[in-house]
Design a protein around this motif. Sequence first.
Motif, PDB file in Angstrom:
ATOM      1  N   SER A  18      88.215  64.155 104.190  1.00 56.79           N
ATOM      2  CA  SER A  18      88.863  65.335 103.150  1.00 56.79           C
ATOM      3  C   SER A  18      90.447  64.719 103.761  1.00 56.79           C
ATOM      4  N   MET A  19      90.782  65.405 102.314  1.00 56.48           N
ATOM      5  CA  MET A  19      92.614  64.868 101.914  1.00 56.48           C
ATOM      6  C   MET A  19      93.185  65.724 101.734  1.00 56.48           C
ATOM      7  N   THR A  20      94.223  66.014 101.116  1.00 56.55           N
ATOM      8  CA  THR A  20      94.852  66.516  99.756  1.00 56.55           C
ATOM      9  C   THR A  20      95.722  66.297  99.703  1.00 56.55           C
ATOM     10  N   GLN A  22      99.006  66.302  96.704  1.00 49.64           N
ATOM     11  CA  GLN A  22     100.132  67.095  96.656  1.00 49.64           C
ATOM     12  C   GLN A  22     100.775  66.987  94.957  1.00 49.64           C
ATOM     13  N   TYR A  64      85.758  71.878  95.898  1.00 51.45           N
ATOM     14  CA  TYR A  64      87.962  71.577  95.940  1.00 51.45           C
ATOM     15  C   TYR A  64      88.081  73.874  96.589  1.00 51.45           C
ATOM     16  N   ASN A  65      89.500  72.932  96.802  1.00 50.45           N
ATOM     17  CA  ASN A  65      90.253  74.151  97.757  1.00 50.45           C
ATOM     18  C   ASN A  65      91.274  74.092  97.282  1.00 50.45           C
ATOM     19  N   VAL A  66      92.142  75.038  96.406  1.00 53.45           N
ATOM     20  CA  VAL A  66      93.573  74.731  96.308  1.00 53.45           C
ATOM     21  C   VAL A  66      94.302  75.617  97.101  1.00 53.45           C
ATOM     22  N   SER A  67      95.743  75.615  97.162  1.00 55.80           N
ATOM     23  CA  SER A  67      96.632  76.534  97.671  1.00 55.80           C
ATOM     24  C   SER A  67      97.609  76.483  97.217  1.00 55.80           C
ATOM     25  N   SER A  75      99.146  72.771  96.056  1.00 52.71           N
ATOM     26  CA  SER A  75      98.218  71.653  96.493  1.00 52.71           C
ATOM     27  C   SER A  75      96.442  71.679  96.473  1.00 52.71           C
ATOM     28  N   ARG A  77      92.791  69.952  98.053  1.00 50.84           N
ATOM     29  CA  ARG A  77      91.878  70.055  98.785  1.00 50.84           C
ATOM     30  C   ARG A  77      90.365  69.426  99.199  1.00 50.84           C
ATOM     31  N   GLU A  79      87.691  68.754 101.025  1.00 54.75           N
ATOM     32  CA  GLU A  79      87.510  69.374 102.382  1.00 54.75           C
ATOM     33  C   GLU A  79      86.331  67.871 103.063  1.00 54.75           C
TER      34      GLU A  79
END
Lengths: 112, 111
Positions: A18-20, A22, A64-67, A75, A77, A79
């Motif tokens: 996993s990684m994010t 930025q 994918y996911n985002v924040s 960001s 992500r 998973e």
Amino acid sequence: NAGVTQTPKFQVLKTGQSMTLQCAQDMNHNSMYWYRQDPGMGLRLIYYSASEGTTDKGEVPNGYNVSRLNKREFSLRLESAAPSQTSVYFCASSSGLNYGYTFGSGTRLTVV
Amino acid sequence: QKEVEQNSGPLSVPEGAIASLNCTYSDRGSQSFFWYRQYSGKSPELIMFIYSNGDKEDGRFTAQLNKASQYVSLLIRDSQPSDSATYLCAVPGAAGNKLTFGGGTRVLVKP
């Protein structure tokens, strides 16, 4: 003026890691976007955030996911990375679509 | 039919000639159109924006919009080797809060 800053610029992941990614902008833009660019596929929208506190799916959100952490930061992500996610990822921001986007310099991600 | 379509090229033009690029779009309600230039390994940068009908000129670049036929063109006059890049056309989506990009046209300007 930094504009849109993306980190990292390059990354190699193993399948399942996993990684994010930025992204930060200093232009006080309301809207932020994540695209991926693959040869022959053009730029495809993954997720976007029209304003702080909101996020929406784009054309290719699966995996994918985002924040939207605040107005400046958005960001992305992964998973559990898959080889199909090997791509160049661009973050962009906008003060309104009449003005277009400003893009970051991109993250080149390879999943092996 | 894709929302935004471009010929992938490459479009090869001699130095000093006019490069003509086209972009067709499917949403008749589209009001604004963007052209981005992307050098190899770099991010896209906005070079032209046109709203509603007519032409817009900026230096050596001219954008032409034909709403009846649903296409927008980009002309590059006096093409230079430094114009060699991929040119992306973008149109706001139906909801108006994001851009949809064409696949891009690769332009090669030969000295």
